[in-house]
Each structure stands twice: as structure tokens, then as C-alpha cells.
Design a protein around this motif. Structure first.
Motif, PDB file in Angstrom:
ATOM      1  N   HIS A 627       0.840  -1.208   0.000  1.00  0.00           N
ATOM      2  CA  HIS A 627       0.000   0.000   0.000  1.00  0.00           C
ATOM      3  C   HIS A 627       0.872   1.254   0.000  1.00  0.00           C
ATOM      4  O   HIS A 627       0.615   2.203  -0.756  1.00  0.00           O
ATOM      5  N   LEU A 630       2.464   1.876  -3.372  1.00  0.00           N
ATOM      6  CA  LEU A 630       1.549   2.548  -4.295  1.00  0.00           C
ATOM      7  C   LEU A 630       1.466   4.042  -4.000  1.00  0.00           C
ATOM      8  O   LEU A 630       1.612   4.883  -4.907  1.00  0.00           O
ATOM      9  N   ALA A 750      -5.883   1.348  -9.443  1.00  0.00           N
ATOM     10  CA  ALA A 750      -5.573   0.337  -8.425  1.00  0.00           C
ATOM     11  C   ALA A 750      -6.808  -0.100  -7.653  1.00  0.00           C
ATOM     12  O   ALA A 750      -6.833  -1.194  -7.070  1.00  0.00           O
ATOM     13  N   ALA A 756      -5.894  -5.468 -10.013  1.00  0.00           N
ATOM     14  CA  ALA A 756      -5.224  -4.567  -9.075  1.00  0.00           C
ATOM     15  C   ALA A 756      -5.853  -4.659  -7.690  1.00  0.00           C
ATOM     16  O   ALA A 756      -5.154  -4.620  -6.673  1.00  0.00           O
ATOM     17  N   GLN A 757      -7.173  -4.790  -7.653  1.00  0.00           N
ATOM     18  CA  GLN A 757      -7.850  -4.933  -6.355  1.00  0.00           C
ATOM     19  C   GLN A 757      -7.327  -6.161  -5.609  1.00  0.00           C
ATOM     20  O   GLN A 757      -7.065  -6.111  -4.407  1.00  0.00           O
ATOM     21  N   PHE A 760      -3.484  -5.585  -4.527  1.00  0.00           N
ATOM     22  CA  PHE A 760      -3.316  -4.671  -3.398  1.00  0.00           C
ATOM     23  C   PHE A 760      -4.227  -5.003  -2.213  1.00  0.00           C
ATOM     24  O   PHE A 760      -4.132  -4.365  -1.165  1.00  0.00           O
TER      25      PHE A 760
END
Length: 799
Positions: A627, A630, A750, A756-757, A760
Motif C-alpha cells: 500500500h 503505491l 488500483a 489490481a484490487q 493490493f
């Protein structure tokens, strides 16, 4: 030929040179303009922060959570960018430095050749002329009025007359006359290398940016030392029952946020690219911090010749005094100008006065800037002296009025005098009869007026410090647009060299004339004592001392080697008009690095607040390492790279570090509080699901509901962090709007792309999304308030 034996009159042969090169008896010096490749790799890879991140990366790999090791990829990419950028800059700077490397005149195969100083070999017969830096050690075999400044060795700035048989040492400077000597000690055996190394340390340009960044890194290191055990302890207490892997992952998430992994990289890249950009404008940066240094300069000291004027003196007229014959005067002037070691003045006279064939030179004293006259004795013709009227005339001489009238028009006037006395050493002969005035003119640089106007608009004061007649210098200064009232013009022979006494004088004076090399240095020191950041420009040997002491020394490319050796910047084509570009590059570097530093420090403070809050509330750290990777990438890493290299015309403001801390610490604290508030709110609302306690959002959980507290914290942090970015990017331009818009788009992807879900571990139900955006908006409003209340922040905005 044995070592140390005198070279033959014709110098070494090509075969003898090749033999010495093969034996390694060469004058190799460390003339690199940048760091070697291995040093570049080492300094970009083996840093304390890379070591910290590297250890954390290994721990993450051991846990098997490869997704949370994404920061390791960023670490490698950052290092590669730094290495590639610096290497490319190194190649360009090295090529440019090679083209402008110091040269030496040697006699080989009976002919004079000009070669790179590093190519001099032992036993070479070296020829010295005014302005040369002695490249090796040896004993003089021929001398013609040779005087050498040995201040690099002895600290005494007075020129030392040299005779046949006297020793000369590398690193010293020829200030008058000429001579030849055989190189006995070269390379590591000579003084040059040791002196160059010491002089480089002594003249290292101060960089407020580098010292401030180093201080920040020291602070952050201590923060990490304290935060490391705290983070491990708090995460063990909060989620220890979920296993050591979860403890390591959550602990790493906080510690990664404390490391400013790109700050040093972007600072170095900004300096390097600024230097490369300046090379395209024919400015060689010999010390990278000099780019920043010129932006901090508030006083520029100029030597008239070579900066305000082209430097090429043109003969205009020869005016007899009384009834002296003009043809005789022309013959005398031509004979004096027929000097193999003629300076610029004599060369100008030689173009207008042919040397008579029947004049035979017996003895001569070469011109130097401290003496301000030269002399020559001719068989049956007596002694002729050519020099500054102020030096040669008595105080009550009526000739002074005529000289003053001519000098008032900006012309340069010399006095041609005669005596029957012979020369004795370096003393001025007596019984001088003044025969005529030599009138010379200097061409004003076409770009001088515009350049000086730019400095005036930027609040940079101009001081003209010249060895010429003050009236002449003032007239030229007025021709280029400077406002020079009569009371702002001073004859330096009346003021001495005491720095304390000069301090009030330098503030109210614009033009200093008849300045000795020692006084130039003293005037620069007086300005520095008054709190000014002073730059000095020049091209002659008489400027070398002042250039070395100035905060920024700027030498002209056609100047003396000794002057270029001590300067931080060299204008390769000699154009004074490049200085505004250097100033603009320095301002761009300072302003942009300040923006970048704010971004990184705010992130560090945010992570520290989150670590402390997690310990106080006995909760898991709000983020997984992925996280923060990102958030760092889209709000700091990528935009910081572009912001560090973008245009910025903001004027320099002192207090770099204090200004960064005044904004970044409270802004980072707000971001940290936002993170924890959003995390606790989401955890209380969505974390009570079976299987999610106590570490809601656990990396080991496959239930998307368990991801929601960390998702909420990430959304709120992104909103606040993007607003910090927007604030620091002001005033907004189209390219900045596109940059921020692109980063927001990446962040949104994201959360909306299924792959992406999953990667992350984001879960964003509608109520959680609005809840998180609300908390983030409150953080953004607080950041805006901090920005508006921070002293100097709004004025610090770039373009």
C-alpha cells in the motif's frame, strides 16, 4: 640521458618521449571532472537507506508475501536511474573536460609543441609564459624577466623573480616574463598532484541543499533507530498470535515509509542534469554545487577586462608630449612591442607600430599587474618605460589633466617614458622623461548591458574591481548601463588591504580601480564578512587569488590556466551573457529540490505518526508494504522526478531546511492522523466480521471484508498526499496539471481494476469509499491551512 640531466636545446626526441611513456615517467594527474564508474555504482547502491530497505526486502521474501516486496523493485529502479543518469552525465562532462584540459608548451624534436599537461614526460624541456601554471618541478635553464607567484606553496602572494638555475615547482603560477626548464619531477613525484588535491578540498563549494539533505538524513536515521524496536514491539503485541510472518509484514510497512529512498537520488540527478544542460551553453561546471551556489549569490564582482569588455585592446593613437618626434616615438613603441612574451597591450601596439630593424634589446622587465609598468633597455637608445600614468607620474604633474580627460571617455591611456639609466633588477629607473601618451580602446561586449540589467532586476549587486584607471573603468561601466555616481568610484591605492576597514567601503562603492591582486582578494573577503554570497569573474592571473576565495569563481575560457584551475565555473567561449543561464539553473535546482524534500519528509513524518499511533492503540499497522509502495509511487516518486527537473524561476530564499521542516512536519503529521482516524473508523464499522479480528485487513485473510480498514486508510492518505503534491506544485501550469491528473488516474486504477484490487487487497464498498474520502478531504483542508500559514511557503512557489 640520465634522470635529472638537462634536456638538450632542441628538447627530447620522439623516441626518447616514447621510451619515458613506456617507463611510466609521465605527468599523469587526476583531472577527471566526475567520479569513476565503480564509485558511481557504489554510492548509488551501497547507502545506509538501501541497506535498511534491502534487509526489509529479504525479510519480506522470507515471509513469502512477494506482493509486499514491491518496494524492492522500486529500490533497484531508483539505483539504476541514478547510475545511468550519472554515468551519462559523467561521459559528457569528461569529454568536455578533456577538450578543455590544461596544456603545456614543450620543446620536442627542436620545435615548440603545445600538449596536454598530463602528456609531459620526465626530462621534457618546458617553456613558460605569463599566465601559465608550472606543470612539473625542475631547474631553470633560460630566463627573461621571469616572475612566479608561489602562494600555493608558501602563502606569500608577492611574485618571486627567478634567475637561471633557480628551482620552479609545479602548481605555481607565472605572473611575468618567460623561461625554460627541464622537468625533473613529474606525476606523483611533483607537487602538482598534492597541491591540486589540497586546493580542491580548500575551495570545495558550499551547498546549502547538500548540507541540508545530509542533516535531514541524519535526523531520519535516528528516527529509524528509535522506531524500529517500537514498531516490532507494537506489532508483536497487536497481531503476534497471527504468526511471525504477519508481524514482519506489518512492521515492514511502517519502516519502509520512514526511508526517503529517492531524495538523495533526485538531488544528485538535479545537479548533474543542470551541469549537463549548462555544457550545451558552453559553461563547464568544475564543481557540481556551484550550479546552486550562483543562485545564492547576491553580489557579482567583475573584472572589467574580459567581462564588460571583449578583452582585445585596440591601438587608437600615439600622442607626443611637448615637441617630441612622432616617428621616434613610434619606433620606440614598436621596439618595446617586439617582445616574444608580449602581453595584450604590447600586442595591440605591435599591430600599429612596426619594430625598427636597428634597435637591439639588451635587458627588459616584463609587465605585471602589481607593478603596472614594463621596461626595456636598447643598445645606444637608453631605457624606455611603458606603464600606467598614475604610477609613473608625480602627484603634481600637469600631464595628469590630459590623462584624466582621455580616461574619462573610457579610453585606456599609457605613458611612454625614456631615461638614459640602465635597468637594475626589478626597480623602476630614475630620471624619467615622459615622451608620449599611448591611447588604447576596449570594445564593450555587446551582451554586457543586457546581462547587467538582468542581474539588477534579480536584486544582484554589481561591483567592478579592476586594475585599470578608476575613471576609465567608471566610464565603461556607464557605457554598459550601470548607474555609477562619482562618489561610488574609488582608487584602490588609497584604501589598503585591511578587511575590516574595507567592509563599509564595499557596500557604498561600485567601481574600484587600480586594484592589486591582493586587494581584489581582500574586497571579496570584505563582502563575505558583511554576509554577502560573492561571485568573482575574471580571466587574468591577477584574478586567481580573488576567484579562489570567492563563494563562486567564474573564469573565462580564454583566460590564464591558473585562473581556470581555481574556478568552479568556466565560460568556455568567454561570453559573460551565460551567467544568467547559470543563475536560472541554480534557482531551478534549489526550488525543485525543496519541493521534492517536502514530499519525502511529509511521508516520513506520516509513517512515524502511524507507527506511534499503532503502538499507543495496540492495533496493527494500517498498511501493508504494497500500500505504501503505491502511495509513494503516485504521490512522491514519479511526480518528484518530474518536479525536480522541471522549470522553476523562483528567487533564492535562505533557510532551505527550516522552510522544509515548517511545512513538511505538520503536513506529515496531518497525513498520519488522517491515516489512523480512517483506519479506526473503518475497523470499527467493518472489522467486526468473524475471522478478521484482531488484525482486520490481515494479509493472510482471503475475505475482502478484512481488507477494508487498510483500504480506507490508503484512500484517505492518497487524498491528503495528493493535496500535499498539489500545494507544492503551485503555481500550476498545464504540464503539472497533466502530471497530477495522470497520477490520480493511476491511483484510481488500483481500486477499480479487478486484478489490481486483488493484488493490493483493496475492497471499496460505497459507504466506505465516501467515508474515506471525507476523512481525506479533512486532511487536505488542514494541509491547505498549513500551507497558507507557513512563513515563506507561498513566496517559495516556482513556475
Amino acid at each position: 640521458m640520465t634522470d635529472g640531466a638537462p634536456a638538450p636545446a632542441g628538447g627530447l626526441t620522439s623516441a626518447q618521449v616514447a621510451e619515458r611513456v613506456a617507463q611510466g615517467r609521465v605527468n599523469v594527474t587526476d583531472a577527471a571532472s566526475s567520479r569513476p564508474l565503480w564509485t558511481i555504482v557504489r554510492t548509488n547502491v551501497f547507502t545506509r537507506f538501501n541497506a535498511i530497505l534491502g534487509c526489509l526486502f529479504v525479510l519480506i521474501l522470507i515471509t513469502g508475501s512477494l506482493a509486499d516486496g514491491l518496494f524492492g523493485v522500486v529500490l533497484v529502479v531508483n539505483s539504476l536511474i541514478g547510475i545511468v543518469q550519472e554515468y551519462l552525465a559523467k561521459r559528457k562532462l569528461d569529454r568536455l573536460a578533456l577538450l578543455n584540459a590544461p596544456t603545456t608548451r614543450v620543446v620536442r624534436d627542436g620545435r615548440i609543441a603545445e600538449i596536454a599537461t598530463a602528456e609531459v614526460v620526465q626530462d621534457d624541456l618546458i617553456e613558460l609564459r605569463t599566465g601559465d601554471q608550472v606543470p612539473a618541478d625542475g631547474a631553470l635553464g633560460q630566463v627573461a624577466g621571469l616572475e612566479i607567484n608561489e602562494s600555493n606553496l608558501t602563502g606569500e602572494s608577492d611574485a618571486v623573480p627567478k634567475q637561471v638555475g633557480d628551482q620552479v615547482l609545479s602548481g605555481t603560477v607565472v605572473v611575468a616574463g618567460s623561461g625554460r626548464f627541464t622537468a625533473v619531477a613529474v606525476g606523483d613525484d611533483a607537487y602538482a598532484n598534492r597541491i591540486a588535491a589540497e586546493a580542491k578540498k580548500f575551495t570545495r563549494t558550499h551547498s546549502e541543499i547538500q548540507s541540508s539533505v545530509n542533516k535531514l538524513l541524519k535526523y531520519i536515521t535516528w528516527v529509524i533507530v528509535v522506531a524500529l524496536p517500537l514498531q516490532i514491539w507494537s506489532q508483536t503485541r497487536a497481531i503476534g498470535d497471527e504468526g511471525w510472518r504477519e508481524v514482519v509484514i506489518r512492521s515492514t510497512g511502517g519502516l519502509v515509509g520512514l526511508v526517503p529512498e529517492g531524495l538523495v537520488l533526485l538531488t544528485s540527478v538535479a545537479f548533474l542534469l543542470a551541469a549537463v544542460q549548462l555544457t550545451r551553453q558552453q559553461v563547464l561546471v568544475q564543481e557540481l554545487p556551484a550550479v546552486e551556489g550562483l543562485a545564492r549569490v547576491d553580489v557579482v564582482c567583475l573584472d572589467k577586462t574580459g567581462t564588460l569588455t571583449v578583452g582585445d585592446i585596440v591601438f587608437e593613437d600615439l600622442l607626443p608630449l611637448d615637441a617630441y618626434d612622432l616617428d621616434d616615438l613610434r619606433a620606440a613603441l614598436g621596439a618595446m612591442a617586439d617582445d616574444p612574451n608580449a602581453n595584450g597591450t604590447l600586442l595591440a601596439c605591435a599591430a600599429a607600430a612596426r619594430p625598427p630593424a636597428d634597435w637591439v634589446r639588451r635587458d627588459n622587465i616584463a609587465f605585471n599587474s602589481a607593478r603596472k609598468w614594463s621596461a626595456a633597455t636598447f643598445t645606444g637608445r637608453g631605457t624606455w618605460v611603458l606603464g600606467a600614468p598614475d604610477v609613473l607620474l608625480t602627484a603634481d604633474s600637469p600631464i595628469r589633466d590630459r590623462v584624466h580627460e582621455l580616461a574619462g571617455t573610457g579610453r585606456r591611456v599609457l605613458l611612454l617614458s625614456h631615461t638614459d639609466e640602465l635597468l637594475h633588477g626589478q626597480e623602476l629607473p630614475g630620471a624619467l622623461v615622459h615622451r608620449g601618451l599611448v591611447v588604447l580602446t576596449e570594445q564593450v561586449r555587446p551582451d554586457a548591458e543586457e546581462t547587467l540589467r538582468y542581474f539588477a532586476e534579480q536584486g544582484v549587486a554589481i561591483k567592478i574591481i579592476s586594475g585599470d584607471n578608476p575613471t576609465t573603468v567608471a566610464a565603461i561601466a556607464r557605457r554598459v548601463g550601470l548607474d555609477v555616481p562619482d562618489d561610488a568610484v574609488v582608487d584602490a591605492r588609497t584604501i589598503g588591504e585591511d578587511i575590516e576597514q574595507l567592509r563599509p567601503l564595499v557596500e557604498r562603492t561600485t567601481v574600484f580601480g587600480r586594484v592589486s591582486p591582493e586587494q581584489k582578494r581582500a574586497l571579496v573577503n570584505a563582502l563575505q564578512r558583511n554576509g554577502h554570497v560573492a561571485a568573482m569573474t575574471g580571466d587574468g592571473v591577477n584574478d586567481a587569488l580573488a576567484l579562489k576565495d570567492a563563494d563562486i569563481g567564474v573564469a573565462m575560457g580564454n583566460g590564464a590556466q591558473a585562473t581556470k584551475a581555481v574556478a568552479q565555473l568556466v565560460l568556455l567561449d568567454g561570453k559573460f551573457s551565460h551567467l544568467p543561464s547559470v543563475l536560472a539553473e541554480g534557482r531551478r535546482v534549489i526550488g525543485n529540490v525543496e519541493r521534492v524534500a517536502n514530499l519525502f519528509v511529509a511521508k516520513n513524518v506520516m509513517s512515524l505518526i502511524a507507527i506511534v499511533s499503532a503502538a499507543l492503540f495496540a492495533t496493527p499497522f494500517p498498511f501493508l508494504p504494497r500500500h505504501l509502495t503505491l502511495v509513494s509511487a503516485v504521490t512522491i516518486g514519479i511526480p518528484a522526478f518530474f518536479l525536480a527537473l522541471g522549470p522553476n524561476k523562483r528567487r533564492y530564499l535562505p533557510g532551505f531546511l527550516a522552510r522544509v521542516l515548517r511545512f513538511a512536519v505538520p503536513a506529515g503529521a496531518v497525513a498520519g492522523l488522517v491515516v489512523f482516524a480512517s483506519y479506526l473508523w473503518a475497523r470499527s464499522s467493518h472489522g467486526g466480521i468473524p475471522g478478521c479480528a484482531p488484525g482486520a485487513g490481515a494479509a493472510t485473510s482471503e475475505n475482502p471484508v478484512c481488507w477494508q480498514p487498510s483500504t480506507a486508510a490508503t484512500i484517505s492518505l492518497l487524498v491528503t498526499a495528493f493535496w500535499i503534491l498539489i500545494v507544492l506544485a503551485r503555481p500550476f501550469r498545464m504540464w503539472k496539471a497533466v502530471l497530477v491528473g495522470a497520477m490520480i488516474g493511476l491511483a484510481v486504477l488500483a481500486f477499480v481494476l479487478p486484478i489490481a484490487q486483488t493484488f493490493f487487497e483493496f475492497s471499496t464498498p460505497t459507504d466506505l469509499l465516501w467515508q474515506s474520502l471525507l476523512v481525506g478531504a479533512c486532511g487536505a483542508a488542514a494541509v491547505e491551512l498549513i500551507y497558507r500559514l507557513s512563513p515563506g511557503m507561498r513566496q517559495a512557489g516556482g513556475r
